[in-house]
Scaffold this active site. Structure first.
Site, PDB file in Angstrom:
ATOM      1  N   HIS A  21       0.814  -1.225   0.000  1.00  0.00           N
ATOM      2  CA  HIS A  21       0.000   0.000   0.000  1.00  0.00           C
ATOM      3  C   HIS A  21       0.844   1.270   0.000  1.00  0.00           C
ATOM      4  O   HIS A  21       0.336   2.348  -0.321  1.00  0.00           O
ATOM      5  CB  HIS A  21      -0.975   0.003   1.178  1.00  0.00           C
ATOM      6  CG  HIS A  21      -0.380   0.355   2.499  1.00  0.00           C
ATOM      7  ND1 HIS A  21       0.000  -0.583   3.431  1.00  0.00           N
ATOM      8  CD2 HIS A  21      -0.109   1.563   3.059  1.00  0.00           C
ATOM      9  CE1 HIS A  21       0.471   0.022   4.500  1.00  0.00           C
ATOM     10  NE2 HIS A  21       0.425   1.327   4.303  1.00  0.00           N
ATOM     11  N   GLU A  37      19.847   3.644   8.527  1.00  0.00           N
ATOM     12  CA  GLU A  37      19.504   4.877   9.236  1.00  0.00           C
ATOM     13  C   GLU A  37      19.132   4.567  10.683  1.00  0.00           C
ATOM     14  O   GLU A  37      18.686   3.469  11.013  1.00  0.00           O
ATOM     15  CB  GLU A  37      18.328   5.569   8.528  1.00  0.00           C
ATOM     16  CG  GLU A  37      17.931   6.917   9.108  1.00  0.00           C
ATOM     17  CD  GLU A  37      19.052   7.927   9.083  1.00  0.00           C
ATOM     18  OE1 GLU A  37      19.782   7.992  10.104  1.00  0.00           O
ATOM     19  OE2 GLU A  37      19.223   8.629   8.072  1.00  0.00           O
ATOM     20  N   ASP A  70      -1.258  -7.403   1.437  1.00  0.00           N
ATOM     21  CA  ASP A  70      -0.522  -6.134   1.500  1.00  0.00           C
ATOM     22  C   ASP A  70       0.971  -6.417   1.717  1.00  0.00           C
ATOM     23  O   ASP A  70       1.502  -6.277   2.819  1.00  0.00           O
ATOM     24  CB  ASP A  70      -1.089  -5.270   2.635  1.00  0.00           C
ATOM     25  CG  ASP A  70      -0.515  -3.860   2.634  1.00  0.00           C
ATOM     26  OD1 ASP A  70       0.168  -3.494   1.658  1.00  0.00           O
ATOM     27  OD2 ASP A  70      -0.761  -3.134   3.623  1.00  0.00           O
ATOM     28  N   SER A 163       4.268   1.892   8.332  1.00  0.00           N
ATOM     29  CA  SER A 163       3.833   0.904   7.345  1.00  0.00           C
ATOM     30  C   SER A 163       5.005   0.304   6.577  1.00  0.00           C
ATOM     31  O   SER A 163       5.960   0.993   6.213  1.00  0.00           O
ATOM     32  CB  SER A 163       2.872   1.554   6.344  1.00  0.00           C
ATOM     33  OG  SER A 163       1.604   1.734   6.902  1.00  0.00           O
ATOM     34  N   GLY A 164       4.901  -0.986   6.320  1.00  0.00           N
ATOM     35  CA  GLY A 164       5.964  -1.695   5.607  1.00  0.00           C
ATOM     36  C   GLY A 164       7.066  -2.179   6.509  1.00  0.00           C
ATOM     37  O   GLY A 164       7.879  -3.017   6.119  1.00  0.00           O
TER      38      GLY A 164
END
Length: 252
Positions: A21, A37, A70, A163-164
């Site tokens: 998504h 990071e 997803d 998300s992800g």
């Protein structure tokens, strides 16, 4: 990097596992993948590296309205060189059931619903719900390919911008395994509203098929039982602040 939109994990020298998504309304050319990071306000403190996305592989049956399937894989424009800050994560076993265990979710998402994004990588440990119990808390469909994780009283959760990113568990040998991908939620950290994750072990065959074009000499994704260290920043802070409402910014 001007905008953080989500997270993901390294699974091979060229591939990132993330949520479909994130690319629902933006082309892959819009995003840059940053690896290693930790703190956006401290330049070069972890020697992070930026990569372009060569290919985006969303699940063919991804449904934007319901968040079904997803999951997505990104192929990067060049080989990832592993170091102390960047390592691949292990993939889980097919037969694992995570009900009534805890998983750790990490990301740079909003500290509270519709609030500011974190500049530092945060983590929180969350209990995983029984599937039927989770279904009864939502009018939206909760699929057999979903994990629900969160406290019944709320207060801790993944949120918009996470998300992800990964929901992980630590194995007895100290290695980390990704069990879920942050997908969606009803606000952030609401009581009786756990966050919803894509269950990774339901998609192991799909993942294997989509990473067949790794460069010669690349390692395969690390399955459960393989020797690996997880992606570990210098010291992850606990995302233990109160949040008033769940959800899903782009660094890895």
């Amino acid at each position: 990097m001007t905008e953080h939109i989500g997270g993901g994990v390294v699974i091979t020298h060229r591939h990132i596992l993330t949520a479909a998504h994130l690319f629902k309304e933006r082309p892959k050319e819009y995003a840059v993948v940053r690896l290693g990071e930790y703190d956006f306000d401290r330049k070069r403190e972890s020697r992070s590296m930026d990569y372009k996305i060569l290919d985006l592989r969303k699940h063919e049956d991804y449904e934007a309205a319901s968040h079904h399937n997803d999951i997505a894989i990104l192929k990067l424009d060049r080989r990832i060189e592993y170091n102390v800050h960047v390592q691949p994560i292990c993939l889980p076993s097919k037969q694992n059931d995570y009900t009534n265990t805890f998983g750790v979710v990490a990301g740079w998402g909003q500290i509270q619903f519709k609030g500011t994004y974190s500049k530092v990588l945060l983590e929180v440990s969350l209990p995983i719900w029984e599937h039927e119990k989770c279904q009864h808390r939502f009018i939206e469909p909760i699929f057999c390919t979903n994990i629900c994780a969160g406290f019944e009283e709320g207060g801790k959760d993944s949120c918009t911008g996470d998300s992800g990113g990964p929901l992980v568990q630590q194995r007895e040998d100290g290695r980390w395994t990704i069990i879920g991908v942050v997908s969606w939620g009803d606000g952030c950290a609401k009581p009786q509203k756990p966050g919803i994750y894509t269950t990774v072990n339901k998609f192991l065959d799909w993942i294997a098929e989509r990473i067949q074009d790794v460069d010669g000499g690349d390692d395969p994704p690390l399955e459960d039982g393989a020797i690996s260290t997880a992606l570990q920043p210098p010291a992850i802070q606990d995302q233990d602040q109160d949040q008033d409402q769940s959800g899903g910014r782009f660094s890895f």
